[in-house]
Motif scaffolding. Structure first.
Motif: not given
Length: 250
Positions: A142-148, A189-191
């Protein structure tokens, strides 16, 4: 006796092979950090020649192949790199279907293949793959920046589809997928929270805010963007695009 000697030689060679792979991986990382993508890709290929199931090398070889291909002007050459990226990503998923990075790079290459494909049905199939693999990458991490970011970009592109592609998407999906500018911004924004140096995400987030009639937010993001360090071979060009966009908005 010969078989015993051979087994002993192989056993003795194993640590050397492992050491060589470790050295090559470090050299590849250093080349990538120095923005030498082709050199890094060659190093990862050398790793795979010895260890074809090395998940790190497969993921990075796919990611770099997608990036290098995207910079090429010739469509045939682009497709060659994108097909190579898909081969590496597919192999990574064979090795470990539940690896978040493998799912992420598979989503990336699906997006790239929409640029070289001419048949609408295949384009839409790739569009669906982008979301499916990005969703799985985030489910696994869930904290995968690039997937987000990838999922946010997918929402943005769905919102901006022309009528012909919307009809094709509707046919394959059995209806238009839920895609909104709000979700695009939410994922980007999450990313940004997860990786404050991710240049491409900043640029696309600024575009999303502009499209959502929030120029102040777009300008805020662009002002951050132009000050970011270059961490990939694409960042200098992306920052120039952001700088021009900022000038046009002021």
């Amino acid at each position: 006796m010969k078989q015993v000697l051979l087994a002993l030689l192989l056993f003795a060679a194993a640590p050397l092979v492992a050491q060589d792979i470790k050295t090559l991986l470090k050299e590849a990382e250093n080349a990538e950090r120095s923005l030498k993508d082709s050199e890094a890709l060659d190093k990862y290929k050398q790793v795979l020649a010895t260890d074809p199931d090395n998940i790190q090398a497969l993921v990075k070889a796919s990611e770099l192949s997608s990036g290098i291909g995207a910079r090429l002007a010739d469509k045939k050459a682009k497709k060659t790199y994108f097909d190579q990226a898909k081969t590496y990503a597919d192999k990574a998923l064979q090795v470990d279907a539940n690896n978040a990075d493998a799912n992420y790079v598979r989503a990336v290459v699906a997006g790239k293949l929409t640029e070289t494909e001419t048949e609408n049905k295949k384009i839409v199939a790739y569009v669906k793959e982008v979301k499916d693999y990005a969703d799985k990458a985030l489910a696994l991490n869930p904290v995968h920046a690039r997937a987000s970011f990838t999922l946010g970009k997918w929402h943005m592109e769905m919102v901006n589809l022309n009528w012909a592609k919307k009809a094709a998407v509707k046919l394959l999906f059995g209806g238009l997928p839920d895609a909104t500018i709000d979700d695009a911004i939410k994922y980007m924004e999450k990313s940004r929270q997860l990786d404050k140096y991710f240049v491409l995400n900043h640029l696309e987030l600024a575009k999303a805010y502009k499209a959502d009639n929030k120029p102040a937010k777009a300008i805020e993001i662009l002002n951050l963007l132009v000050k970011l360090p270059n961490r990939t071979a694409d960042d200098a060009a992306l920052k120039e695009e952001g700088k021009k966009m900022l000038q046009d908005m002021l």
